[in-house]
Enzyme design. Structure first.
Site, short mmCIF file in Angstrom:
data_model
loop_
_atom_site.label_atom_id
_atom_site.label_comp_id
_atom_site.label_asym_id
_atom_site.label_seq_id
_atom_site.Cartn_x
_atom_site.Cartn_y
_atom_site.Cartn_z
N TYR A 170 41.75 44.76 37.20
CA TYR A 170 40.56 43.90 37.57
C TYR A 170 39.31 44.68 38.23
CZ TYR A 170 44.16 40.32 37.02
OH TYR A 170 45.03 39.53 36.51
N HIS A 207 38.21 35.46 31.47
CA HIS A 207 39.42 36.09 32.02
C HIS A 207 38.85 37.66 32.29
CE1 HIS A 207 42.43 33.16 31.70
NE2 HIS A 207 42.01 32.65 30.70
#
Length: 159
Positions: A22, A99
């Site tokens: 991330y 996402h």
């Protein structure tokens, strides 16, 4: 134009969780970027994150008449969040699904999303950049829909 940026579970831990996947950008830093971009686009943004599905449903119901579009990162609810999907359908607001990771590359349960088919667009795998691209995309989509509707009303004389 009012756009909500809605995050599912664990997205409040950005900058700390699985940084290889991330990145190290925090949610606060992403919000700051989005506020600046919203100013450029002349849209109001509203942020909401919850680790609880029902709270996201409540949020959409509370915003029933106030939202023009949504940037949605369902996160862990991607496969199971049917009540969120129902709430979006009930509100009738267009959304772009985002996402941060490439869910298809990750495979397994990550690669499935019940939101995919009803989204007007998708931004996947570009870490924190997905939110800015999602905001640009939904703002443009709403603008084009408004223009299209205005044009149809004009042609039918309903102006």
């Amino acid at each position: 134009m009012r756009i909500a940026i809605v995050n599912g579970p664990n997205m409040n831990l950005l900058g700390l969780r699985e940084t290889a996947i991330y990145g190290t950008v925090t949610w606060k830093q992403i919000e700051d970027r989005l506020y600046r971009l919203a100013g450029e686009l002349q849209v109001d943004v509203l942020f909401f994150q919850s680790n609880h599905e029902g709270e996201i449903v409540d949020f959409f119901q509370q915003q029933l008449h106030d939202l023009d579009g949504v940037v949605l990162n369902p996160a862990g609810f991607s496969k199971t969040g049917y009540s969120i999907l129902d709430a979006l359908a009930a509100v009738g607001v267009p959304y772009i699904e985002v996402h941060m990771s490439n869910i298809f590359e990750r495979g397994g349960w990550h690669a499935e999303s019940i939101f995919f088919a009803n989204a007007v667009g998708h931004v996947i795998g570009l870490k924190a950049n997905v939110y800015e691209l999602g905001l640009r995309g939904i703002a443009q989509y709403v603008k084009e829909q408004r223009t299209s509707i205005s044009g149809k009303e004009w042609k039918t004389g309903a102006h």
